[in-house]
Write a protein that holds these residues in place. Structure first.
Motif, PDB file in Angstrom:
ATOM      1  N   VAL A 276       0.653  -1.116  -0.117  1.00  0.00           N
ATOM      2  CA  VAL A 276      -0.470  -0.065  -0.073  1.00  0.00           C
ATOM      3  C   VAL A 276       0.471   1.454  -0.279  1.00  0.00           C
ATOM      4  CG1 VAL A 276      -2.402   1.781   1.506  1.00  0.00           C
ATOM      5  CG2 VAL A 276      -2.449  -0.795   0.925  1.00  0.00           C
ATOM      6  N   ILE A 277       1.858   1.403   0.825  1.00  0.00           N
ATOM      7  CA  ILE A 277       2.969   2.585   0.817  1.00  0.00           C
ATOM      8  C   ILE A 277       3.359   2.764  -0.769  1.00  0.00           C
ATOM      9  CG2 ILE A 277       5.060   3.536   1.582  1.00  0.00           C
ATOM     10  CD1 ILE A 277       4.264   1.819   4.497  1.00  0.00           C
ATOM     11  N   LEU A 278       3.572   1.569  -1.127  1.00  0.00           N
ATOM     12  CA  LEU A 278       4.159   2.005  -2.507  1.00  0.00           C
ATOM     13  C   LEU A 278       3.854   2.531  -3.805  1.00  0.00           C
ATOM     14  CD1 LEU A 278       6.379  -1.905  -2.867  1.00  0.00           C
ATOM     15  CD2 LEU A 278       7.673   0.470  -2.741  1.00  0.00           C
ATOM     16  N   CYS A 279       2.270   1.487  -3.270  1.00  0.00           N
ATOM     17  CA  CYS A 279       0.861   2.379  -3.861  1.00  0.00           C
ATOM     18  C   CYS A 279       0.955   3.689  -4.194  1.00  0.00           C
ATOM     19  CB  CYS A 279      -0.043   1.478  -3.679  1.00  0.00           C
ATOM     20  SG  CYS A 279      -1.829   2.072  -5.016  1.00  0.00           S
ATOM     21  N   THR A 280       0.542   3.725  -2.550  1.00  0.00           N
ATOM     22  CA  THR A 280       0.059   5.437  -2.539  1.00  0.00           C
ATOM     23  C   THR A 280       1.847   6.409  -2.879  1.00  0.00           C
ATOM     24  OG1 THR A 280      -1.186   4.630  -0.895  1.00  0.00           O
ATOM     25  CG2 THR A 280      -0.488   6.713  -0.709  1.00  0.00           C
ATOM     26  N   SER A 281       2.652   5.750  -2.658  1.00  0.00           N
ATOM     27  CA  SER A 281       3.926   6.896  -2.840  1.00  0.00           C
ATOM     28  C   SER A 281       3.779   6.773  -4.339  1.00  0.00           C
ATOM     29  CB  SER A 281       4.658   6.228  -2.695  1.00  0.00           C
ATOM     30  OG  SER A 281       5.201   5.146  -4.080  1.00  0.00           O
ATOM     31  N   VAL A 282       3.843   6.491  -5.201  1.00  0.00           N
ATOM     32  CA  VAL A 282       3.025   6.651  -6.933  1.00  0.00           C
ATOM     33  C   VAL A 282       2.276   8.266  -6.754  1.00  0.00           C
ATOM     34  CG1 VAL A 282       3.046   6.220  -9.167  1.00  0.00           C
ATOM     35  CG2 VAL A 282       4.102   4.461  -7.610  1.00  0.00           C
ATOM     36  N   ALA A 283       1.236   7.681  -6.537  1.00  0.00           N
ATOM     37  CA  ALA A 283       0.209   8.961  -6.671  1.00  0.00           C
ATOM     38  C   ALA A 283       0.498  10.042  -5.334  1.00  0.00           C
ATOM     39  CB  ALA A 283      -0.560   8.017  -5.291  1.00  0.00           C
ATOM     40  N   VAL A 284       1.099  10.283  -4.757  1.00  0.00           N
ATOM     41  CA  VAL A 284       1.512  11.576  -3.997  1.00  0.00           C
ATOM     42  C   VAL A 284       3.057  11.877  -5.113  1.00  0.00           C
ATOM     43  CG1 VAL A 284       2.359  12.731  -1.777  1.00  0.00           C
ATOM     44  CG2 VAL A 284       0.542  10.461  -1.554  1.00  0.00           C
ATOM     45  N   PHE A 285       3.696  10.823  -4.925  1.00  0.00           N
ATOM     46  CA  PHE A 285       4.832  11.018  -5.946  1.00  0.00           C
ATOM     47  C   PHE A 285       4.419  12.468  -6.845  1.00  0.00           C
ATOM     48  CE2 PHE A 285       8.033   8.799  -3.238  1.00  0.00           C
ATOM     49  CZ  PHE A 285       7.377   9.812  -2.296  1.00  0.00           C
ATOM     50  N   SER A 286       3.588  11.444  -7.904  1.00  0.00           N
ATOM     51  CA  SER A 286       3.479  11.976  -9.647  1.00  0.00           C
ATOM     52  C   SER A 286       2.571  13.084  -9.134  1.00  0.00           C
ATOM     53  CB  SER A 286       2.482  10.822  -9.927  1.00  0.00           C
ATOM     54  OG  SER A 286       1.231  10.739  -9.171  1.00  0.00           O
ATOM     55  N   TYR A 397      -0.544   3.713 -13.793  1.00  0.00           N
ATOM     56  CA  TYR A 397      -0.614   2.923 -13.588  1.00  0.00           C
ATOM     57  C   TYR A 397       0.028   1.369 -13.945  1.00  0.00           C
ATOM     58  CZ  TYR A 397      -4.804   5.973 -13.270  1.00  0.00           C
ATOM     59  OH  TYR A 397      -5.224   7.275 -12.451  1.00  0.00           O
ATOM     60  N   VAL A 398       1.011   1.692 -14.029  1.00  0.00           N
ATOM     61  CA  VAL A 398       1.561   0.583 -14.639  1.00  0.00           C
ATOM     62  C   VAL A 398       2.328   0.160 -12.898  1.00  0.00           C
ATOM     63  CG1 VAL A 398       4.208  -0.859 -15.617  1.00  0.00           C
ATOM     64  CG2 VAL A 398       2.596   1.288 -16.394  1.00  0.00           C
ATOM     65  N   TYR A 399       2.819   0.580 -11.869  1.00  0.00           N
ATOM     66  CA  TYR A 399       4.275   0.431 -11.158  1.00  0.00           C
ATOM     67  C   TYR A 399       2.008  -0.420  -9.535  1.00  0.00           C
ATOM     68  CZ  TYR A 399       7.018  -0.389  -7.617  1.00  0.00           C
ATOM     69  OH  TYR A 399       7.975  -0.984  -7.099  1.00  0.00           O
ATOM     70  N   PRO A 400       1.311   0.245  -9.521  1.00  0.00           N
ATOM     71  CA  PRO A 400       0.815   0.269  -8.173  1.00  0.00           C
ATOM     72  C   PRO A 400       0.405  -1.271  -8.857  1.00  0.00           C
ATOM     73  CG  PRO A 400       0.281   2.470  -8.515  1.00  0.00           C
ATOM     74  CD  PRO A 400       0.903   1.680  -9.962  1.00  0.00           C
ATOM     75  N   PRO A 401      -0.992  -1.241  -9.850  1.00  0.00           N
ATOM     76  CA  PRO A 401      -1.864  -3.176 -10.105  1.00  0.00           C
ATOM     77  C   PRO A 401      -0.317  -3.668 -10.116  1.00  0.00           C
ATOM     78  CG  PRO A 401      -1.660  -1.945 -11.907  1.00  0.00           C
ATOM     79  CD  PRO A 401      -1.143  -1.046 -10.677  1.00  0.00           C
ATOM     80  N   ILE A 408      -5.902  -7.219  -2.275  1.00  0.00           N
ATOM     81  CA  ILE A 408      -6.173  -5.957  -1.686  1.00  0.00           C
ATOM     82  C   ILE A 408      -5.934  -4.826  -3.455  1.00  0.00           C
ATOM     83  CG2 ILE A 408      -4.974  -6.561   0.193  1.00  0.00           C
ATOM     84  CD1 ILE A 408      -2.606  -5.294  -0.658  1.00  0.00           C
ATOM     85  N   ARG A 409      -6.263  -5.772  -4.470  1.00  0.00           N
ATOM     86  CA  ARG A 409      -5.541  -4.983  -5.793  1.00  0.00           C
ATOM     87  C   ARG A 409      -6.739  -3.406  -5.806  1.00  0.00           C
ATOM     88  NH1 ARG A 409      -4.126  -8.372  -9.704  1.00  0.00           N
ATOM     89  NH2 ARG A 409      -2.395  -8.544  -8.555  1.00  0.00           N
ATOM     90  N   ALA A 410      -8.332  -4.598  -6.061  1.00  0.00           N
ATOM     91  CA  ALA A 410      -9.137  -3.166  -6.312  1.00  0.00           C
ATOM     92  C   ALA A 410      -9.157  -1.805  -5.351  1.00  0.00           C
ATOM     93  CB  ALA A 410     -10.498  -3.987  -6.415  1.00  0.00           C
ATOM     94  N   ASN A 411      -8.963  -2.542  -3.726  1.00  0.00           N
ATOM     95  CA  ASN A 411      -9.655  -2.214  -3.178  1.00  0.00           C
ATOM     96  C   ASN A 411      -7.889  -1.212  -2.762  1.00  0.00           C
ATOM     97  OD1 ASN A 411     -11.283  -1.731  -1.351  1.00  0.00           O
ATOM     98  ND2 ASN A 411     -11.107  -3.675  -0.612  1.00  0.00           N
ATOM     99  N   GLY A 412      -6.697  -1.628  -3.246  1.00  0.00           N
ATOM    100  CA  GLY A 412      -5.593  -0.822  -3.442  1.00  0.00           C
ATOM    101  C   GLY A 412      -5.349   0.549  -4.428  1.00  0.00           C
ATOM    102  N   GLN A 417      -6.664   6.296  -5.712  1.00  0.00           N
ATOM    103  CA  GLN A 417      -7.530   6.896  -6.381  1.00  0.00           C
ATOM    104  C   GLN A 417      -8.183   7.987  -5.565  1.00  0.00           C
ATOM    105  OE1 GLN A 417      -8.267   7.964  -9.410  1.00  0.00           O
ATOM    106  NE2 GLN A 417      -6.892   6.929 -10.306  1.00  0.00           N
ATOM    107  N   LEU A 418      -7.499   8.019  -4.342  1.00  0.00           N
ATOM    108  CA  LEU A 418      -7.993   8.929  -2.959  1.00  0.00           C
ATOM    109  C   LEU A 418      -6.785   9.895  -2.586  1.00  0.00           C
ATOM    110  CD1 LEU A 418      -9.465   9.375  -0.443  1.00  0.00           C
ATOM    111  CD2 LEU A 418      -8.512   7.387   0.998  1.00  0.00           C
ATOM    112  N   ALA A 419      -5.534   9.106  -2.232  1.00  0.00           N
ATOM    113  CA  ALA A 419      -4.768   9.544  -2.460  1.00  0.00           C
ATOM    114  C   ALA A 419      -4.076  10.904  -3.987  1.00  0.00           C
ATOM    115  CB  ALA A 419      -3.378   8.789  -2.017  1.00  0.00           C
ATOM    116  N   LEU A 420      -4.266  10.195  -4.612  1.00  0.00           N
ATOM    117  CA  LEU A 420      -3.729  10.991  -5.984  1.00  0.00           C
ATOM    118  C   LEU A 420      -5.156  11.958  -6.142  1.00  0.00           C
ATOM    119  CD1 LEU A 420      -2.419  11.153  -9.080  1.00  0.00           C
ATOM    120  CD2 LEU A 420      -5.261   9.128  -9.862  1.00  0.00           C
ATOM    121  N   ASN A 421      -6.066  11.477  -5.904  1.00  0.00           N
ATOM    122  CA  ASN A 421      -7.434  13.140  -6.159  1.00  0.00           C
ATOM    123  C   ASN A 421      -7.457  14.126  -5.037  1.00  0.00           C
ATOM    124  OD1 ASN A 421      -9.540  12.536  -8.237  1.00  0.00           O
ATOM    125  ND2 ASN A 421      -8.827  10.618  -7.539  1.00  0.00           N
ATOM    126  N   GLY A 422      -6.992  13.837  -3.539  1.00  0.00           N
ATOM    127  CA  GLY A 422      -6.619  14.717  -2.165  1.00  0.00           C
ATOM    128  C   GLY A 422      -5.766  15.144  -2.610  1.00  0.00           C
TER     129      GLY A 422
END
Length: 518
Positions: A276-286, A397-401, A408-412, A417-422
């Motif tokens: 989840v941290i790896l996934c979220t880092s992509v959203a926040v950093f990008s 959209y390559v790395y997170p999925p 946890i893929r769909a919820n992740g 999207q929550l982190a990206l949009n927030g």
């Protein structure tokens, strides 16, 4: 009881082509149309913010109105991040894409007909929900359905088409900028709905995710899908058999985990938390790399740089989107060749340097008549966006999925999207005030943040290139949850796979170096 998928108003079993190549094209085509919608939306709003007819109609000369009209789309994105992951798990990946397209289409009609700020903002929130729902579902669907040899290309080009939408919108808003009526902004709004219609047309010809089917207990259907995506429908092909066994074993392991598909599963174990941290880092950093300023407030950036003519700004918007598309395609080409981490590090390092230069040149030449200095600033904006597009556009959209396992893929992706949009909501609201109050210093602060991203990616990210989704588990869990050999071993002929009497049989071949005998 397994879900039947009846909520989708058409059956696809007889329409799905057996050609793996054609099917891959249709899969990527349907998904990239959804990202075209989002790219179109961002570039359209960027163009609308420059149009006098739009500014006068909604009084966007008021910074609050400007921020509200622009940022409201992210409110819908946050709502989608909170709710649509569960929907995707329950009804399936394909039906979720269908209903996301329907929501977007309805919102586009509402936006086109907007009579006041309230109606426009409501439409923008719904567009944010629909497009973010598509962006949540599409990458998960592609990652789970495409063969791993095409996964990096398919997921990368999914987001690359953000710039195709951006280029189309930039051209349309430039063309309508010469109109004095409200159709100068209503027509670009209406055209946005075409992409949702195109997605709906393709959906009957593509299959459901094989991993979702296995989780629902529909294993024979899943095997047919794997065969069609990997081997032109041959269910006895060794690669098909190996991939199918990996999926069966791993989904069976995950189904026996406590509360699978639940939100709590994302924080239950150290490996899940790391995913989840790896996934979220992509959203926040990008999102906080600085591209939000260019994507939505290019007009303000160009004003600060010294280019204030509306027509010139719209022309730059068109050229910039075309340039970014080329850079994104180059990044997608290299993402499998140099790996995910290297792509991210090259992108972050380069864009940090260029954003510092944008700030410095804006300070020096922003209020001057020095044309060389002004156009040097514009050149740095282009290089910044090019560096961003090379890495973050495909990686988003390559790395997170890839790093999220099925449970946890769909919820992740919802968390993504929550982190990206927030973060985008915060940035889109804040940047107009920052640009108005501190100008060039905004870029310096943002670039300093970007510099902090480099050591995190270098130290914490794992490399996922060249592995199936199930094989990536070994990188994060320390163990692969299947006794099937790695798919690359089968492709190289080091391992043989067979299917006899309806059961799977994997045989390992020991190749003697030099003579090639077993």
């Amino acid at each position: 009881m397994p879900y039947s998928g009846a909520i989708l108003p058409f059956n696809t079993s007889d329409r799905v082509p057996k050609s793996s190549l054609l099917l891959a094209v249709l899969l990527v085509g349907c998904s990239m149309i959804t990202s075209t919608t989002f790219g179109y939306d961002a570039s359209m709003v960027n163009g609308l913010n420059i149009l006098p007819s739009y500014a006068n109609y909604f009084n966007t000369n008021n910074t609050v109105n400007l921020s509200l009209n622009t940022a409201s789309v992210w409110i819908g994105g946050i709502l989608a991040g909170l709710s649509f992951g569960k929907v995707t798990d329950i009804i399936g990946r394909r039906p979720s894409l269908f209903w996301a397209a329907i929501i977007t289409l309805f919102a586009v009609i509402l936006q086109t007909a907007a009579q006041n700020v309230g109606m426009f903002v409501a439409a923008r929130i719904l567009i944010g929900y629909g497009t973010s729902a598509s962006a949540l579902t599409g990458p998960a669907y592609l990652a789970e359905t495409l063969p791993f040899k095409w996964r990096g290309w398919g997921l990368g080009i999914f987001n690359d088409f953000y710039y195709v939408g951006g280029l189309i919108a930039a051209g349309i808003t430039y063309a309508t900028s010469f109109w004095s009526s409200t159709w100068a902004w209503r027509l670009p709004s209406a055209i946005q709905g075409i992409f949702s219609i195109m997605c709906i047309i393709i959906l009957p010809f593509i299959p459901e995710s094989p991993r979702w089917l296995v989780y629902q207990g529909r294993t024979e259907e899943a095997l047919r899908v794997v065969a069609r995506t990997h081997s032109n429908g041959d269910m006895n092909d060794p690669i098909t058999i190996t991939q199918y066994k990996e999926i069966i074993d791993t989904i069976d392991y995950e189904k026996n985990t406590a509360k699978p598909l639940s939100m709590t599963q994302m924080v239950k174990t150290p490996s899940a938390r790391k995913r989840v941290i790896l996934c979220t880092s992509v959203a926040v950093f990008s999102t906080l790399a600085g591209n939000v300023i260019v994507s939505y407030y290019l007009g303000s950036m160009l004003d600060n740089a010294g280019i204030k003519d509306t027509t010139t700004q719209l022309q730059i918007n068109v050229i910039l989107n075309a340039f970014c598309l080329v850079c994104a395609l180059v990044g997608t080409y290299y993402i499998d060749r140099i790996g995910r981490k290297a792509t991210a590090l090259i992108s972050i390092s380069s864009l940090t340097v260029f954003l510092f230069l944008v700030g410095a040149l804006t300070k020096l030449y922003g209020n001057s008549t020095n044309n060389a200095g002004i156009y040097a600033t514009v050149a740095m904006i282009f290089l910044f966006q090019g560096a961003y597009s090379f890495g973050w556009t495909p990686l988003l959209y390559v790395y997170p999925p890839e790093v999220l396992n099925y449970a946890i893929r769909a919820n992740g992706m919802g968390v993504l999207q929550l982190a990206l949009n927030g973060t985008a909501l915060m940035a889109v609201f804040a940047f107009p005030f920052a640009l108005a109050d501190i100008g060039w210093k905004t870029y310096m602060i943002n670039a300093a943040w970007d510099a902090l991203e480099v050591p995190f990616v270098w130290w914490y990210w794992v490399e996922t290139a060249g592995k199936t989704l199930e094989e990536i588990d070994e990188l994060l869990d320390g163990v692969k949850h299947s006794n099937a050999p790695d798919l690359e071993q089968v492709m190289r002929g080091e391992v043989q796979a067979g299917r006899e009497r309806g059961s799977l049989e994997i045989e390992k071949s020991v190749v003697v170096a030099g003579d090639g005998k077993e």
